[in-house]
Design an enzyme around this catalytic site. Structure first.
Site, PDB file in Angstrom:
ATOM      1  CD  GLU A  79      -3.034  -0.977   1.785  1.00 48.91           C
ATOM      2  OE1 GLU A  79      -4.265  -0.599   1.407  1.00 48.91           O
ATOM      3  OE2 GLU A  79      -2.904  -1.260   3.165  1.00 48.91           O
ATOM      4  CE1 TYR A 124     -10.138  19.988  20.362  1.00 47.99           C
ATOM      5  CE2 TYR A 124     -12.377  20.169  21.572  1.00 47.99           C
ATOM      6  CZ  TYR A 124     -11.099  20.501  21.404  1.00 47.99           C
ATOM      7  OH  TYR A 124     -10.833  21.400  22.541  1.00 47.99           O
TER       8      TYR A 124
HETATM    9 ZN   LIG Z   1      -5.272  -0.787   3.439  1.00 47.29          ZN
END
Ligand SMILES: [Zn+2]
Length: 226
Positions: A79, A124
């Site tokens: 990835e 937030y």
């Molecule tokens: Zn992933």
């Protein structure tokens, strides 16, 4: 390698904190830190990011085209193209990619808007994350995910990958942990309020003001490409 030891230590600390907060389980997700000179240290493929060995990390370098090429150490995650895309946009920093439950859950819903996959219910989220566009689904590791992130004509520090999880970039480990917590919690709110007819998002002026005060991007303001 000539890289500061603190870079590897930063990565180990980041992984440990994300796991202790329940943001990564098993071997899901991956993290990396890039130094100013273009070296990147990353969690190796198939490792528990809560128990990284500082001497067993993956080291990569940026090519002229901005891709990440392995230099030494165990094989990095497939990835890495999504990390490379975040570094192409932001330079040095810290990249977090998790398959945290509520981020994945939210990424299966239709996006709230073009610039943000989830509605801004709480302050937030605007102060720590801001814009978070939804990137269309491609299989994990598909290099096209990097190209799809490159193609977003917005200012952002985080994205949701459809049916997959979150990706964000930050300047420091502390900022990365905070932003990941806030994004995951915002996703949790988004899912839990998705079928609540009376749920109201923060008004646009308040969100824009919070984001601006916290130097987070919000809205359709395009990036000024240099
Ligand atoms: Zn992933």
């Amino acid at each position: 390698m000539g890289s500061p030891v603190s870079t590897a230590d930063d990565l180990v600390e980041l992984g440990r904190r994300l796991v202790s907060l329940g943001l990564s389980r098993g071997t899901a997700g991956n993290i990396s830190v890039r130094t100013e000179d273009g070296e990147v240290v990353a969690s190796p493929s198939g490792t528990d990011m809560g128990a990284l060995d500082p001497d067993g990390l993956s080291w990569l370098t940026s090519t002229d085209g901005g891709d990440l090429e392995q230099v030494t150490g165990p094989k990095a995650s497939k990835e890495m193209p999504i990390h490379a895309a975040m570094y192409r946009r932001f330079g040095a920093g810290v990249v977090v990619h998790t398959h945290s439950f509520h981020a994945v859950q939210s990424s299966c819903l239709p996006p709230w808007s073009e610039h943000c996959a989830i509605p801004p219910y709480a302050p937030y989220f605007a102060m720590k994350v801001g814009n978070c566009p939804l990137i269309p689904y491609r299989h994990p590791g598909d290099p096209e995910l990097g190209a799809l992130i490159d193609g977003v004509d917005l200012d952002f520090h985080a994205v949701l990958l459809a049916h997959h999880g979150l990706v964000l970039v930050a300047s420091t480990v502390d900022e990365a942990v905070t932003a990941t917590v806030e994004l995951e919690d915002a996703c949790r709110l988004a899912v839990s309020l998705d079928q609540v007819p009376l749920a109201r998002v923060l008004d646009e002026a308040s969100v824009a003001e919070l984001a601006q005060r916290s130097l987070r991007p919000w809205g359709q303001r395009p990036i000024k490409h240099l």
